[in-house]
Design a protein around this motif. Structure first.
Motif, short mmCIF file in Angstrom:
data_model
loop_
_atom_site.label_atom_id
_atom_site.label_comp_id
_atom_site.label_asym_id
_atom_site.label_seq_id
_atom_site.Cartn_x
_atom_site.Cartn_y
_atom_site.Cartn_z
N PRO A 1 43.60 56.28 34.71
CA PRO A 1 44.27 55.04 35.11
C PRO A 1 44.39 54.98 36.64
O PRO A 1 44.74 55.96 37.28
N ASP A 2 44.02 53.85 37.19
CA ASP A 2 44.03 53.68 38.64
C ASP A 2 45.24 52.87 39.06
O ASP A 2 45.11 51.73 39.48
N GLN A 3 46.40 53.44 38.94
CA GLN A 3 47.57 52.68 39.36
C GLN A 3 47.55 52.44 40.87
O GLN A 3 48.21 51.55 41.37
N ASP A 4 46.74 53.25 41.59
CA ASP A 4 46.64 53.02 43.03
C ASP A 4 45.83 51.77 43.35
O ASP A 4 45.73 51.36 44.49
N MET A 5 45.26 51.16 42.32
CA MET A 5 44.57 49.87 42.57
C MET A 5 45.56 48.72 42.67
O MET A 5 45.20 47.64 43.15
N ILE A 6 46.79 48.93 42.22
CA ILE A 6 47.79 47.86 42.29
C ILE A 6 48.01 47.49 43.76
O ILE A 6 48.20 48.36 44.61
N GLY A 7 47.95 46.21 44.04
CA GLY A 7 48.08 45.75 45.42
C GLY A 7 46.74 45.58 46.12
O GLY A 7 46.67 45.08 47.24
N GLN A 8 45.68 46.02 45.43
CA GLN A 8 44.33 45.91 45.99
C GLN A 8 43.91 44.44 46.08
O GLN A 8 44.17 43.66 45.16
N ALA A 9 43.25 44.08 47.18
CA ALA A 9 42.70 42.72 47.31
C ALA A 9 41.47 42.60 46.42
O ALA A 9 40.61 43.49 46.41
N MET A 10 41.42 41.52 45.68
CA MET A 10 40.35 41.33 44.70
C MET A 10 39.64 40.00 44.94
O MET A 10 40.21 39.05 45.49
N GLN A 11 38.40 39.94 44.47
CA GLN A 11 37.59 38.73 44.61
C GLN A 11 37.00 38.39 43.25
O GLN A 11 36.56 39.27 42.52
N VAL A 12 37.01 37.12 42.92
CA VAL A 12 36.51 36.69 41.62
C VAL A 12 35.00 36.87 41.49
O VAL A 12 34.27 36.84 42.50
N GLY A 13 34.57 37.09 40.27
CA GLY A 13 33.15 37.12 39.95
C GLY A 13 32.96 36.48 38.59
O GLY A 13 33.93 36.21 37.88
N PHE A 14 31.72 36.22 38.24
CA PHE A 14 31.43 35.57 36.96
C PHE A 14 30.38 36.39 36.23
O PHE A 14 29.27 36.55 36.72
N GLU A 15 30.78 36.94 35.09
CA GLU A 15 29.89 37.81 34.34
C GLU A 15 29.20 36.98 33.27
O GLU A 15 29.83 36.53 32.31
N HIS A 16 27.91 36.78 33.46
CA HIS A 16 27.16 35.95 32.51
C HIS A 16 26.72 36.79 31.33
O HIS A 16 25.87 37.65 31.45
N LEU A 17 27.34 36.53 30.21
CA LEU A 17 27.01 37.22 28.98
C LEU A 17 26.11 36.31 28.15
O LEU A 17 25.78 35.21 28.56
N ASP A 18 25.74 36.80 26.99
CA ASP A 18 24.88 36.00 26.13
C ASP A 18 25.71 34.99 25.34
O ASP A 18 25.79 35.02 24.13
N ARG A 19 26.38 34.14 26.08
CA ARG A 19 27.16 33.08 25.46
C ARG A 19 27.38 31.98 26.49
O ARG A 19 27.03 32.14 27.66
N GLU A 20 27.97 30.90 26.05
CA GLU A 20 28.01 29.69 26.87
C GLU A 20 28.82 29.86 28.15
O GLU A 20 28.39 29.47 29.23
N THR A 21 30.02 30.44 28.00
CA THR A 21 30.93 30.52 29.14
C THR A 21 30.94 31.91 29.74
O THR A 21 31.14 32.88 29.01
N PRO A 22 30.71 32.03 31.05
CA PRO A 22 30.79 33.35 31.66
C PRO A 22 32.20 33.92 31.58
O PRO A 22 33.17 33.18 31.46
N ARG A 23 32.30 35.23 31.64
CA ARG A 23 33.60 35.87 31.63
C ARG A 23 34.07 36.01 33.07
O ARG A 23 33.30 36.37 33.97
N LEU A 24 35.35 35.74 33.26
CA LEU A 24 35.96 35.90 34.58
C LEU A 24 36.15 37.39 34.84
O LEU A 24 36.69 38.11 34.00
N VAL A 25 35.71 37.86 35.98
CA VAL A 25 35.95 39.25 36.36
C VAL A 25 36.48 39.27 37.80
O VAL A 25 36.26 38.33 38.57
N PHE A 26 37.19 40.32 38.13
CA PHE A 26 37.62 40.51 39.52
C PHE A 26 37.20 41.90 39.96
O PHE A 26 37.25 42.85 39.20
N ARG A 27 36.75 41.99 41.20
CA ARG A 27 36.33 43.28 41.76
C ARG A 27 37.00 43.46 43.12
O ARG A 27 37.32 42.47 43.79
N PRO A 28 37.19 44.72 43.51
CA PRO A 28 37.82 44.95 44.82
C PRO A 28 37.01 44.34 45.95
O PRO A 28 35.79 44.34 45.91
N VAL A 29 37.71 43.80 46.94
CA VAL A 29 37.05 43.19 48.11
C VAL A 29 36.50 44.31 48.99
O VAL A 29 37.19 45.28 49.26
#
Ligand SMILES: [Zn+2]
Length: 142
Positions: free
Chosen positions: A114-142
């Motif tokens: 568990p990465d509790q040290d990630m709490i407070g981390q700045a994140m940026q949105v991404g869009f994970e295109h899966l084999d379905r109509e709507t991409p999944r919302l993802v966030f990754r560290p900036v």
């Protein structure tokens, strides 16, 4: 107002519209023109002041991670994507710069602990295109 050229103004404030925007890699919400609060996913009626005077607004997609959870026991859907005991599925709550909190999958965290040290981390949105109509919302560290 340039309503004629603004395609977003033609879309109703619905989950379907929200999903359609995600498909275009846009994180969109509705902002109340009265109390100025932003809602993601969009609402057609402001729960604070009960006005229907809202308009589409694109969020920056930047925010801070405020909570996270890691699931080693996953649904059959996620297991089919390869998540599970050896590759936990991480999900988190991101407080966007604009104020709303969204829940999304997290990328870029270490899998084993568990990465509790990630709490407070700045994140940026991404869009994970899966084999379905709507991409999944993802966030990754900036
Ligand atoms: Zn309002």
């Amino acid at each position: 107002m340039t309503q004629e050229t603004d395609v977003t103004s033609e879309r109703p404030f619905s989950d379907r519209s929200y999903a359609a925007f995600l498909g275009e890699e846009q994180l969109m919400g509705s902002r109340c023109q009265n109390c100025k609060q932003l809602f993601i996913p969009p609402r057609g009626l402001c729960p604070n002041c009960h006005t229907g005077n809202l308009s589409w607004e694109q969020a920056s997609g930047r925010g801070l991670l405020v909570a996270m959870t890691r699931m080693a026991m996953v649904s059959p859907d996620l297991a089919a994507e390869g998540y599970g005991g050896s590759r936990p599925y991480c999900s988190g709550v991101i407080q966007l710069d604009e104020g709303p909190r969204v829940v999304a999958r997290l990328e870029g965290s270490r899998d084993a602990e568990p990465d509790q040290d990630m709490i407070g981390q700045a994140m940026q949105v991404g869009f994970e295109h899966l084999d379905r109509e709507t991409p999944r919302l993802v966030f990754r560290p900036v």
